[in-house]
Structures are given as structure tokens and as C-alpha cells.
Design an enzyme around this catalytic site. Sequence first.
Site, PDB file in Angstrom:
ATOM      1  CD  GLU A 147      22.838 -46.071  14.669  1.00  0.00           C
ATOM      2  OE1 GLU A 147      23.050 -47.155  14.041  1.00  0.00           O
ATOM      3  OE2 GLU A 147      22.540 -45.180  14.197  1.00  0.00           O
ATOM      4  N   GLY A 190      15.887 -51.159   7.213  1.00  0.00           N
ATOM      5  CA  GLY A 190      14.784 -52.434   6.936  1.00  0.00           C
ATOM      6  C   GLY A 190      15.334 -53.325   5.927  1.00  0.00           C
ATOM      7  CB  ILE A 235       9.437 -48.795   3.907  1.00  0.00           C
ATOM      8  CG1 ILE A 235       9.572 -47.571   2.945  1.00  0.00           C
ATOM      9  CG2 ILE A 235       8.467 -50.088   3.459  1.00  0.00           C
ATOM     10  CD1 ILE A 235      10.407 -47.670   1.907  1.00  0.00           C
ATOM     11  CG  MET A 238      14.109 -43.300   6.318  1.00  0.00           C
ATOM     12  SD  MET A 238      13.269 -42.946   7.574  1.00  0.00           S
ATOM     13  CE  MET A 238      12.497 -41.239   7.210  1.00  0.00           C
ATOM     14  CD  GLU A 239      18.752 -41.338   7.658  1.00  0.00           C
ATOM     15  OE1 GLU A 239      19.269 -42.610   7.651  1.00  0.00           O
ATOM     16  OE2 GLU A 239      17.643 -40.814   8.348  1.00  0.00           O
ATOM     17  CG  ASP A 287      12.504 -52.449  10.170  1.00  0.00           C
ATOM     18  OD1 ASP A 287      12.142 -52.289   9.122  1.00  0.00           O
ATOM     19  OD2 ASP A 287      13.407 -51.581  10.656  1.00  0.00           O
TER      20      ASP A 287
HETATM   21  N1  ADE Z   1      15.367 -47.714   8.972  1.00  0.00           N
HETATM   22  C1  ADE Z   1      15.237 -48.919   9.699  1.00  0.00           C
HETATM   23  N2  ADE Z   1      13.968 -49.334   9.282  1.00  0.00           N
HETATM   24  C2  ADE Z   1      13.765 -48.783   8.327  1.00  0.00           C
HETATM   25  C3  ADE Z   1      12.415 -48.926   7.303  1.00  0.00           C
HETATM   26  N3  ADE Z   1      11.782 -49.846   7.703  1.00  0.00           N
HETATM   27  N4  ADE Z   1      12.254 -47.844   6.431  1.00  0.00           N
HETATM   28  C4  ADE Z   1      12.985 -46.764   6.333  1.00  0.00           C
HETATM   29  N5  ADE Z   1      14.177 -46.838   7.181  1.00  0.00           N
HETATM   30  C5  ADE Z   1      14.413 -47.669   8.275  1.00  0.00           C
END
Ligand code: ADE
Length: 252
Positions: A12, A78, A174, A195-196, A219
Site C-alpha cells: 500500500e 477482516g 483473526i 491490527m493497528e 477477508d
Molecule cells: N487484516 C486483514 N484481515 C485481518 C484479519 N482477519 N484479522 C486481523 N487483521 C486483519
Amino acid sequence: MKVGILGAMAEETEAILERFKVTRKQEIGKRVFHEGNWEDHEVVVCFSRWGKVAAASSVTTMLDLYDVDQIIFTGVAGGVSPDLEVGDVVIGEYLVQHDFDASPIPTIQRYEIPLLGISKFPVFAKEVKRAKHAADLFIQEAMTDPQNQEKMQFFSPRIPKVHVGLIASGDQFIASANKLAELQKDFPELLCVEMEGAAVAQVCYERGLPFTVVRSISDKANHEAASDFPKFLKEVAKWYSAEIVERILKAL
Ligand code: ADE
């Protein structure tokens, strides 16, 4: 206006760096900070790396050494809410650290950040509105531009949507229905996990600084997440990030 732009994925930030001329580069603590001008703003761009510590440390460097006026964090996430599909965009309105738990101490609630006394960090309404508008505009233009037809086939026949709401961050990728159910029980309004974002939110909240978190859904955080995620990243995410950030900058 000086804007700090961060992405959790190298792909990115690479796509963003193709959009303007880098005039200065500096490496600090395994991160490279790229300076330049983009859409009439001074910008500093950095690949934050993954996780809350990496994000908090990158943002702190941007604030202390580059004196940015605001932060834009972009990345993938996600999808948790059943309303979300891969290719949708989420603009953070509130961010929570879903792996924070000091509740064994009687005066502290689960997810509460001690001393701050809150668990959900709010994003300023102005930033939310601007980012929502930028993402809506991008999806609209992407759908109608014949040049993008191949990329948009990824989601066809559904048209990607832009959502505004709660994002949960933690130091975990996750990929489990059980974990998702647990999070949904505690946060019924939760849109997505990453995650951030909430680490960025805490640093900016503590400084009273405006920030924006934009996430594209790669996802559904279930057992297929680990295989959906790299495909989306390679084919779509970097394009989404650069286009949406450019539209946010235009509106600043
Ligand atoms: N970033 C993209 N998909 C994710 C997921 N399933 N869990 C945590 N961070 C993510």
C-alpha cells in the site's frame, strides 16, 4: 497542512509513493519516512509494519520528528458484520483494542484503557465525514471508469459499499468463527478487525490530534481469511488505498 500517511502493508505505501515525488528520505528505527508534496499538502509517508506497537511507534515518530498536523492510516481488515463483503470500505468512527484486558483489577472494565477511562477512541466527525465522502467518490468513479472494469470484476455483480462505525484492533490475525462470535457478543455493532487502528487512535487521542482510519475488507476473518487476504492485497488493496487517500487529501 502537513499530513502523516501510514500503511500496515508495504504494497500500500509503495502504491502511495508512486503518486508524488519524494524529496527526502530518512530511516529511523527500521522505518523509512518519505517526505514530499501531494495534492498541495506536505506529506510524510511510512510503512508502519504490523501490529499495535509498530503502529504506535511509527505514529509517535511522525508526530515528534515531523510535526504532522494529522494522521491518515490505511490498510486492510477482516469483515465481521454480516453486512460487509470483501471489497467494501470501512471508515473508523470508533476504535477499540480488543485484546486489552486489565479487568482483574476491580476498578477497571474489560477493554478499558487505564487512566484514560475509555475503551472506544472516537474519530473527529469532520475526519469521518471527509473520509466517507472520499471513499464513496472513489467507488462511484471506479465503477463507471471503463479502465477499472477488470479490477471491479473482483466483486461483480455486487457494488462495494462504504461503512462507518466501530473497528477493533489487536495483535492477532483473526481467522476463526469462534473468536468472531466472542467479539460480536461484546461488540454487536463491530464492523471489522485489524491490527493497528486503535493504537494509532490512542496516540492521537492523547495528543488531541485529528486522525482517520480507512480499511478495505480483504477477508471475512474466518477459516478462509488467510488465503483471501494475500489475493486481495495483491490485486486490489493498494489501488484502493492510494485512490482513497488522494481523495481525502484533495478535500483537506
Ligand atoms: N487484516 C486483514 N484481515 C485481518 C484479519 N482477519 N484479522 C486481523 N487483521 C486483519
